[in-house]
Motif scaffolding. Sequence first.
Motif, PDB file in Angstrom:
ATOM      1  N   TRP A 331       0.824  -1.208   0.000  1.00 58.97           N
ATOM      2  CA  TRP A 331       0.000   0.000   0.000  1.00 58.97           C
ATOM      3  C   TRP A 331       0.858   1.257   0.000  1.00 58.97           C
ATOM      4  O   TRP A 331       0.558   2.228  -0.699  1.00 58.97           O
ATOM      5  CB  TRP A 331      -0.909  -0.017   1.235  1.00 58.97           C
ATOM      6  N   LEU A 332       1.949   1.235   0.767  1.00 55.57           N
ATOM      7  CA  LEU A 332       2.848   2.390   0.809  1.00 55.57           C
ATOM      8  C   LEU A 332       3.479   2.638  -0.553  1.00 55.57           C
ATOM      9  O   LEU A 332       3.605   3.787  -1.007  1.00 55.57           O
ATOM     10  CB  LEU A 332       3.934   2.172   1.862  1.00 55.57           C
ATOM     11  N   ILE A 333       3.886   1.557  -1.221  1.00 57.01           N
ATOM     12  CA  ILE A 333       4.504   1.692  -2.543  1.00 57.01           C
ATOM     13  C   ILE A 333       3.505   2.263  -3.542  1.00 57.01           C
ATOM     14  O   ILE A 333       3.809   3.184  -4.303  1.00 57.01           O
ATOM     15  CB  ILE A 333       5.037   0.325  -3.036  1.00 57.01           C
ATOM     16  N   VAL A 334       2.275   1.727  -3.527  1.00 54.75           N
ATOM     17  CA  VAL A 334       1.240   2.200  -4.464  1.00 54.75           C
ATOM     18  C   VAL A 334       0.876   3.644  -4.160  1.00 54.75           C
ATOM     19  O   VAL A 334       0.689   4.459  -5.063  1.00 54.75           O
ATOM     20  CB  VAL A 334      -0.011   1.298  -4.376  1.00 54.75           C
ATOM     21  N   ARG A 335       0.789   3.987  -2.875  1.00 55.15           N
ATOM     22  CA  ARG A 335       0.395   5.339  -2.467  1.00 55.15           C
ATOM     23  C   ARG A 335       1.447   6.368  -2.883  1.00 55.15           C
ATOM     24  O   ARG A 335       1.116   7.464  -3.317  1.00 55.15           O
ATOM     25  CB  ARG A 335       0.199   5.391  -0.946  1.00 55.15           C
ATOM     26  N   LYS A 336       2.738   6.002  -2.733  1.00 53.63           N
ATOM     27  CA  LYS A 336       3.802   6.929  -3.069  1.00 53.63           C
ATOM     28  C   LYS A 336       4.166   6.880  -4.533  1.00 53.63           C
ATOM     29  O   LYS A 336       4.986   7.701  -4.990  1.00 53.63           O
ATOM     30  CB  LYS A 336       5.038   6.616  -2.222  1.00 53.63           C
ATOM     31  N   LYS A 337       3.621   5.929  -5.255  1.00 53.69           N
ATOM     32  CA  LYS A 337       3.961   5.665  -6.661  1.00 53.69           C
ATOM     33  C   LYS A 337       5.351   5.073  -6.800  1.00 53.69           C
ATOM     34  O   LYS A 337       5.641   4.273  -7.658  1.00 53.69           O
ATOM     35  CB  LYS A 337       3.868   6.944  -7.511  1.00 53.69           C
ATOM     36  N   SER A 338       6.257   5.498  -5.932  1.00 50.94           N
ATOM     37  CA  SER A 338       7.602   4.921  -5.899  1.00 50.94           C
ATOM     38  C   SER A 338       8.126   5.123  -4.482  1.00 50.94           C
ATOM     39  O   SER A 338       7.646   5.983  -3.767  1.00 50.94           O
ATOM     40  CB  SER A 338       8.541   5.605  -6.898  1.00 50.94           C
ATOM     41  N   ILE A 339       9.092   4.305  -4.123  1.00 55.20           N
ATOM     42  CA  ILE A 339       9.691   4.436  -2.778  1.00 55.20           C
ATOM     43  C   ILE A 339      11.100   4.945  -2.920  1.00 55.20           C
ATOM     44  O   ILE A 339      11.885   4.422  -3.713  1.00 55.20           O
ATOM     45  CB  ILE A 339       9.663   3.070  -2.050  1.00 55.20           C
ATOM     46  N   ARG A 340      11.418   5.979  -2.160  1.00 49.92           N
ATOM     47  CA  ARG A 340      12.762   6.518  -2.207  1.00 49.92           C
ATOM     48  C   ARG A 340      13.337   6.502  -0.808  1.00 49.92           C
ATOM     49  O   ARG A 340      12.620   6.703   0.147  1.00 49.92           O
ATOM     50  CB  ARG A 340      12.783   7.935  -2.760  1.00 49.92           C
TER      51      ARG A 340
END
Length: 340
Positions: A331-340
């Motif tokens: 969910w965090l990945i989808v919400r942020k579109k990408s993870i940095r």
Amino acid sequence: MKNRITFLFSSLTLLLLLTLLLNISLGQVAIPLKDVFKSLLGQNASKETWEYIIVNFRLPKAIVAILVGMGLSISGLLMQTLFRNPLAGPYVLGLSSGSSLGVAFVILGASLLPSFLSSILLSSYGIILSSCLGSFMVLIMVLIVSRRLRDTATILIVGLMFSSFTGAIVGVLTYFTSAEQLQKYTFWSMGSIGNVSWQNILILTIVVTIGLAVSIVALKPLDALLLGENYARSMGLNISKARYTIIIATSILAGSITAFAGPIAFIGLAVPHLSKLLFQTSNHKILFWSTLLIGAIIMLFCDMVSQFPGFDFTLPINAITSIIGAPIVIWLIVRKKSIR
């Protein structure tokens, strides 16, 4: 901003207390909250059996859950900042694999030893000691290698290679072992926060407290490392010393928790992201305490799910943390579109 942070910390503290009470109250035998209060305050509960369950089973398990949640969450925060990798977790250095290898040698190789020595090693203390030794050996190797490397990202690769190497040895041991020994090792690898004596809880509390104290020392260097090692070096930070401090803190926390509770997945990976998302800050003085609280709350919640009323059995805690933790990360990945 300050009022918002104060409100969030107050809310998390109340939520932690509520989750703790519910964790002790719920289970195969539901105990009213008023009796939980009475027992915790040193008074007699309505039923003697309830008091026995609380003092000897529910309360120790809740304390272990809090220690595990706090320790693994802080370990994940340290590793994610050190390697500047959002997918780094407390076991990224191979400590869990080292612990697993130590336990595998004891459980899977016990049949090759004399019966009296085998019984000693297969006791709870024997398994804890073997787990600690396995984790410690990997730590020593990581520290030796890190002295020869200037690039922190390379240490991450080395840790993954140690994990693969030890995992391969465990695989070979499991191939040649009996079904009974393999089942016992599998149960250990699923993790368990129950059946921990008060004496062991005291030891775990002391070790986790030491690990958290070392982590607090590393908070200022962590803020500097967020902007990169070159920037941190220009600010006068001793990169090598900071790296050692962070690795040792993670090793103390992750190694001791794995020894007493087994490898617990996803808590160290997911909780730091939840903390950053909730508080909207990169200040590690705030993230440290918020991660502590959220980690304890989520671990208590996972334990509640594993022993929910109506079930005649307790589900493996590692399975529950993975079921809950994996969707959170997705969910965090989808919400942020990408993870940095």
